[in-house]
Write a protein that holds these residues in place. Structure first.
Motif, PDB file in Angstrom:
ATOM      1  N   PRO A   1      -3.982  -1.645  17.839  1.00 16.93           N
ATOM      2  CA  PRO A   1      -4.844  -1.633  16.647  1.00 16.93           C
ATOM      3  C   PRO A   1      -4.429  -2.737  15.690  1.00 16.93           C
ATOM      4  O   PRO A   1      -3.549  -2.550  14.856  1.00 16.93           O
ATOM      5  N   SER A   2      -5.058  -3.887  15.831  1.00 14.35           N
ATOM      6  CA  SER A   2      -4.646  -5.082  15.089  1.00 14.35           C
ATOM      7  C   SER A   2      -5.730  -5.514  14.137  1.00 14.35           C
ATOM      8  O   SER A   2      -6.891  -5.144  14.281  1.00 14.35           O
ATOM      9  N   ASN A   3      -5.322  -6.363  13.220  1.00 18.20           N
ATOM     10  CA  ASN A   3      -6.285  -7.036  12.361  1.00 18.20           C
ATOM     11  C   ASN A   3      -6.985  -8.091  13.228  1.00 18.20           C
ATOM     12  O   ASN A   3      -6.355  -9.045  13.681  1.00 18.20           O
TER      13      ASN A   3
ATOM     14  N   VAL B   1     -10.331   1.908   7.459  1.00 16.71           N
ATOM     15  CA  VAL B   1      -9.223   1.164   8.051  1.00 16.71           C
ATOM     16  C   VAL B   1      -7.924   1.925   7.774  1.00 16.71           C
ATOM     17  O   VAL B   1      -7.789   2.571   6.735  1.00 16.71           O
ATOM     18  N   PHE B   2      -6.996   1.893   8.720  1.00 16.44           N
ATOM     19  CA  PHE B   2      -5.727   2.599   8.494  1.00 16.44           C
ATOM     20  C   PHE B   2      -4.928   1.933   7.384  1.00 16.44           C
ATOM     21  O   PHE B   2      -4.342   2.620   6.550  1.00 16.44           O
TER      22      PHE B   2
ATOM     23  N   GLY C   1       1.680  -7.839  13.389  1.00 17.40           N
ATOM     24  CA  GLY C   1       2.958  -7.356  12.880  1.00 17.40           C
ATOM     25  C   GLY C   1       3.049  -5.863  12.652  1.00 17.40           C
ATOM     26  O   GLY C   1       4.107  -5.373  12.255  1.00 17.40           O
TER      27      GLY C   1
ATOM     28  N   ALA D   1      -7.671  -5.906   6.872  1.00 24.02           N
ATOM     29  CA  ALA D   1      -8.624  -6.207   7.957  1.00 24.02           C
ATOM     30  C   ALA D   1     -10.075  -6.135   7.467  1.00 24.02           C
ATOM     31  O   ALA D   1     -10.889  -7.006   7.796  1.00 24.02           O
TER      32      ALA D   1
ATOM     33  N   SER E   1      -8.957   0.533  18.339  1.00 25.78           N
ATOM     34  CA  SER E   1      -9.542   0.212  17.032  1.00 25.78           C
ATOM     35  C   SER E   1      -8.548   0.469  15.899  1.00 25.78           C
ATOM     36  O   SER E   1      -7.900   1.515  15.868  1.00 25.78           O
ATOM     37  N   PRO E   2      -8.451  -0.472  14.946  1.00 25.93           N
ATOM     38  CA  PRO E   2      -7.649  -0.232  13.743  1.00 25.93           C
ATOM     39  C   PRO E   2      -8.446   0.528  12.680  1.00 25.93           C
ATOM     40  O   PRO E   2      -7.972   0.693  11.554  1.00 25.93           O
TER      41      PRO E   2
ATOM     42  N   SER F   1      -4.601 -11.455  12.984  1.00 28.01           N
ATOM     43  CA  SER F   1      -3.596 -11.246  14.037  1.00 28.01           C
ATOM     44  C   SER F   1      -4.107 -11.706  15.401  1.00 28.01           C
ATOM     45  O   SER F   1      -3.382 -12.333  16.158  1.00 28.01           O
TER      46      SER F   1
ATOM     47  N   THR G   1      -5.748   8.489  17.068  1.00 30.14           N
ATOM     48  CA  THR G   1      -5.095   7.164  17.108  1.00 30.14           C
ATOM     49  C   THR G   1      -4.131   6.941  15.948  1.00 30.14           C
ATOM     50  O   THR G   1      -3.677   5.821  15.726  1.00 30.14           O
TER      51      THR G   1
ATOM     52  N   LYS H   1       3.553  -0.711  16.421  1.00 28.25           N
ATOM     53  CA  LYS H   1       3.558   0.764  16.293  1.00 28.25           C
ATOM     54  C   LYS H   1       3.200   1.420  17.620  1.00 28.25           C
ATOM     55  O   LYS H   1       3.758   2.450  17.986  1.00 28.25           O
TER      56      LYS H   1
ATOM     57  N   GLY I   1       0.195  -3.010  14.014  1.00 29.42           N
ATOM     58  CA  GLY I   1      -0.511  -2.077  14.892  1.00 29.42           C
ATOM     59  C   GLY I   1       0.031  -2.046  16.311  1.00 29.42           C
ATOM     60  O   GLY I   1       0.374  -0.975  16.835  1.00 29.42           O
TER      61      GLY I   1
HETATM   62  P1  GDP Z   1      -0.403  -7.220  10.363  1.00 28.81           P
HETATM   63  O1  GDP Z   1       0.237  -8.390  11.080  1.00 28.81           O
HETATM   64  O2  GDP Z   1       0.533  -6.383   9.569  1.00 28.81           O
HETATM   65  O3  GDP Z   1      -1.709  -7.552   9.687  1.00 28.81           O
HETATM   66  O4  GDP Z   1      -0.714  -6.203  11.476  1.00 28.81           O
HETATM   67  P2  GDP Z   1      -1.601  -5.979  12.735  1.00 28.81           P
HETATM   68  O5  GDP Z   1      -2.720  -6.899  12.827  1.00 28.81           O
HETATM   69  O6  GDP Z   1      -0.706  -5.802  13.887  1.00 28.81           O
HETATM   70  O7  GDP Z   1      -2.110  -4.516  12.400  1.00 28.81           O
HETATM   71  C1  GDP Z   1      -2.840  -4.217  11.284  1.00 28.81           C
HETATM   72  C2  GDP Z   1      -3.813  -3.153  11.633  1.00 28.81           C
HETATM   73  O8  GDP Z   1      -3.144  -1.988  12.137  1.00 28.81           O
HETATM   74  C3  GDP Z   1      -4.556  -2.699  10.414  1.00 28.81           C
HETATM   75  O9  GDP Z   1      -5.868  -3.173  10.481  1.00 28.81           O
HETATM   76  C4  GDP Z   1      -4.482  -1.183  10.451  1.00 28.81           C
HETATM   77  O10 GDP Z   1      -5.739  -0.565  10.259  1.00 28.81           O
HETATM   78  C5  GDP Z   1      -3.931  -0.869  11.819  1.00 28.81           C
HETATM   79  N1  GDP Z   1      -3.096   0.317  11.792  1.00 28.81           N
HETATM   80  C6  GDP Z   1      -2.008   0.555  11.025  1.00 28.81           C
HETATM   81  N2  GDP Z   1      -1.538   1.792  11.270  1.00 28.81           N
HETATM   82  C7  GDP Z   1      -2.355   2.351  12.212  1.00 28.81           C
HETATM   83  C8  GDP Z   1      -2.390   3.610  12.869  1.00 28.81           C
HETATM   84  O11 GDP Z   1      -1.560   4.495  12.632  1.00 28.81           O
HETATM   85  N3  GDP Z   1      -3.384   3.812  13.785  1.00 28.81           N
HETATM   86  C9  GDP Z   1      -4.312   2.862  14.053  1.00 28.81           C
HETATM   87  N4  GDP Z   1      -5.259   3.109  14.955  1.00 28.81           N
HETATM   88  N5  GDP Z   1      -4.311   1.659  13.441  1.00 28.81           N
HETATM   89  C10 GDP Z   1      -3.345   1.414  12.543  1.00 28.81           C
END
Ligand code: GDP
Length: 330
Positions: free
Chosen positions: A221-223, A257-258, A8, A262, A250-251, A227, A307, A13, A10
């Motif tokens: 960059p996902s969990n 971690v951003f 939801g 995660a 990589s997140p 995710s 990133t 974005k 990474g």
């Molecule tokens: P969730 O469904 O909200 O948990 O989201 P996702 O799994 O899609 O993404 C969560 C991950 O996105 C987290 O582990 C963050 O570290 C990573 N994230 C958020 N913003 C950024 C960013 O600006 N850059 C990078 N590389 N990772 C990011």
């Protein structure tokens, strides 16, 4: 064609400014549905909806969920009714026997609408009502998502990972709760013993996802646990990823971690909460995009760039790095 796997935050974005690198007409997005819940009788699909709203130019980009400038009159009135009636506003699961009756797709994550613990805007709710009504008409989640994508003029193909129920459940020392209760109601504070993707063993993916996974895959960059974990817990998806070129962003920057839970969830599942741990969690990834400040040495090809994803320019830069990495492995 390229296929992105999305939670939801990474990957959405990354997609937000990637059009110049990965044309929407040639991009498919497979979204996690382990986070979905049924709330007050309506199926809420947070990760699918973030991508739908992004592509329909409706997304609230301050939060990366919900519809921008949405009102929440229904949500607020529901809270005031609950307060006046002395009803608990916290997450209220339907009774244990009702978790496995009703709509099969909502199994193990059925909540009462009393105490609506997720903030559901008015226009957002219209999506959930329409989705659930179409499901009740007999359409699959894949079909319904396509219908909503068409209605919102989404220019990428958006696919739920499965039309079967898979529920991301967090085992804490006290009890088991759905990921949304853990994250939204308790802000990720409970200790985590383990994460379970209930239903994944029996779940299959769809023809549309099978086709999409024949193309090169990008994991933004996902969990990796809540995710991407629900997807790879479905055997067919894990097998398809092992066969196709996969690039993952990589997140983390090393062990920083951003955002989000995660790190805690990775630690609970036995992975180091870091870029190295992400690489271990993704044995099927053929190359990685890491932050320029990330000195992690991996056993697979690596492309480095800044990133941070705070603007469309950032997304375009990271998308170019992804494209470079794909050229190495595809
Ligand atoms: P969730 O469904 O909200 O948990 O989201 P996702 O799994 O899609 O993404 C969560 C991950 O996105 C987290 O582990 C963050 O570290 C990573 N994230 C958020 N913003 C950024 C960013 O600006 N850059 C990078 N590389 N990772 C990011």
């Amino acid at each position: 064609m390229v296929t992105f796997l999305a939670g939801g935050t990474g990957t959405p974005k990354l997609l937000a400014g990637a059009e110049g690198v990965f044309s929407p007409a040639e991009t498919t997005v497979v979204a996690n549905t382990g986070d979905d819940i049924e709330l007050g009788g309506f199926l809420v699909c947070p990760d699918v909806d973030t991508v739908l709203f992004l592509d329909g130019d409706l997304l609230d980009r301050a939060t990366w969920w919900g519809i921008k400038e949405d009102t929440a009159e229904t949500h607020e009135f529901m809270h005031s009714l609950a307060d006046s009636a002395g009803l608990d506003r916290g997450p209220r699961y339907l009774s244990a026997d009702r978790q496995t009756t009703g709509r099969p797709i909502a199994r193990w994550r059925r909540f009462s609408g009393v105490g609506e613990f997720m903030h559901i805007g008015d226009r957002d709710r219209a999506i959930h009502i329409t989705r659930t009504s179409l499901l009740d008409d007999g359409h699959s989640l894949t079909e319904v998502t396509r219908t909503l994508g068409d209605a919102l003029d989404a220019d990428r193909e958006i696919l739920p990972m499965s039309d079967d129920p898979v529920a991301s459940l967090i085992h804490t020392p006290e009890r088991t709760m759905h990921f949304q209760e853990f994250w939204v109601a308790h802000e990720g504070e409970p200790a985590v013993d383990a994460v379970e993707f209930r239903g994944a063993e029996a779940a299959t993916t769809t023809d549309a996802v099978r086709d999409a996974l024949d193309d090169p895959v990008v994991i933004g960059p996902s969990n990796p646990i809540t995710s991407i974990g629900p997807m790879t817990a479905i055997d067919e998806i894990a097998a398809a990823l092992a066969e196709t070129p996969v690039v993952a962003v990589s997140p983390f920057v090393e062990d920083r971690v951003f955002s989000g839970p995660a790190a805690k969830l990775m630690a609970a599942e036995g992975f180091e909460p870091s870029t190295a741990g992400v690489a271990e969690a993704y044995p099927f990834a053929d190359a990685f995009v890491l932050d320029a400040a990330d000195g992690t040495t991996l056993d697979r090809p690596t492309v480095r760039t800044d990133t941070t994803l705070n603007s469309e320019d950032d997304s375009e830069r990271v998308a170019r790095a992804v494209q470079d990495a794909l050229e190495v492995v595809a």
